[in-house]
Design a protein around this motif. Structure first.
Motif, PDB file in Angstrom:
ATOM      1  N   ARG A 167       0.529  -0.977   0.254  1.00  0.00           N
ATOM      2  CA  ARG A 167       0.028  -0.192  -0.426  1.00  0.00           C
ATOM      3  C   ARG A 167       0.935   1.231  -0.127  1.00  0.00           C
ATOM      4  NH1 ARG A 167      -2.714   0.182   4.701  1.00  0.00           N
ATOM      5  NH2 ARG A 167      -4.804   1.177   3.795  1.00  0.00           N
ATOM      6  N   LEU A 182       0.952   4.763   0.486  1.00  0.00           N
ATOM      7  CA  LEU A 182       0.290   6.349   1.545  1.00  0.00           C
ATOM      8  C   LEU A 182       0.855   7.227   1.705  1.00  0.00           C
ATOM      9  CD1 LEU A 182      -0.240   3.708   4.265  1.00  0.00           C
ATOM     10  CD2 LEU A 182      -1.715   4.154   2.791  1.00  0.00           C
ATOM     11  N   ASP A 183      -0.744   8.466   2.050  1.00  0.00           N
ATOM     12  CA  ASP A 183       0.399  10.164   1.891  1.00  0.00           C
ATOM     13  C   ASP A 183       0.237  10.008   2.844  1.00  0.00           C
ATOM     14  OD1 ASP A 183      -2.370  10.072   2.756  1.00  0.00           O
ATOM     15  OD2 ASP A 183      -3.322  11.191   1.861  1.00  0.00           O
ATOM     16  N   ASP A 236      -1.559  12.011   5.425  1.00  0.00           N
ATOM     17  CA  ASP A 236      -3.119  11.485   6.999  1.00  0.00           C
ATOM     18  C   ASP A 236      -3.284   9.527   6.349  1.00  0.00           C
ATOM     19  OD1 ASP A 236      -2.950  14.045   6.875  1.00  0.00           O
ATOM     20  OD2 ASP A 236      -3.596  14.677   4.750  1.00  0.00           O
ATOM     21  N   SER A 256      -3.694   7.970   4.009  1.00  0.00           N
ATOM     22  CA  SER A 256      -4.571   7.717   3.099  1.00  0.00           C
ATOM     23  C   SER A 256      -3.967   6.588   1.865  1.00  0.00           C
ATOM     24  CB  SER A 256      -4.852   9.287   2.422  1.00  0.00           C
ATOM     25  OG  SER A 256      -6.349   9.627   2.698  1.00  0.00           O
ATOM     26  N   GLU A 257      -4.440   5.571   1.400  1.00  0.00           N
ATOM     27  CA  GLU A 257      -3.659   5.283  -0.294  1.00  0.00           C
ATOM     28  C   GLU A 257      -3.832   6.065  -1.640  1.00  0.00           C
ATOM     29  OE1 GLU A 257      -4.789   1.423  -1.087  1.00  0.00           O
ATOM     30  OE2 GLU A 257      -5.988   0.676   0.620  1.00  0.00           O
ATOM     31  N   GLY A 274      -1.516  11.622  -3.793  1.00  0.00           N
ATOM     32  CA  GLY A 274      -1.695  12.676  -3.008  1.00  0.00           C
ATOM     33  C   GLY A 274       0.196  11.912  -3.045  1.00  0.00           C
TER      34      GLY A 274
END
Length: 114
Positions: free
Chosen positions: A29, A31-32, A34, A36-37, A48
């Protein structure tokens, strides 16, 4: 007069090439900041900024830098062609560097840089 270097081939990764290419890419995964993906709304556009990578059963790993994505157009004319694919290079804070590939709706580690 010296010749200009040849133009890069479309779809080709910039140097260096990964030293290890995994025979079975490992799903991860992306992720950013935050949590979020990060996905691809278009083959050459992230939604992102990559901040960490998660997967493989270990702790999340922080991303120190990244380059890409680069869309890959393979067999686009064939009825059984894979969907949109893109490559992304990530440098991790622990010094490792990975080649990620986005296929369908998921990211995979496809290569490791030494």
């Amino acid at each position: 007069m010296p010749k200009d270097p040849p133009a890069s081939w479309p779809g080709r990764l910039p140097a260096p090439s990964p030293a290890t290419v995994l025979p079975d890419p490992a799903p991860v995964r992306l992720l950013d900041a935050d949590g979020s993906e990060v996905s691809l709304p278009a083959p050459d556009l992230l939604d992102g900024d990559p901040h960490r990578i998660s997967g493989g059963g270990g702790p999340d790993r922080e991303i120190a830098g990244w380059a890409g994505p680069w869309p890959v157009h393979t067999r686009w004319w064939a009825p059984d062609a894979p969907g949109p694919t893109a490559r992304l290079q990530v440098a991790l804070a622990d010094g490792a560097a990975l080649l990620l590939v986005h296929r369908g709706t998921r990211w995979e580690v496809a290569g490791v840089y030494d």
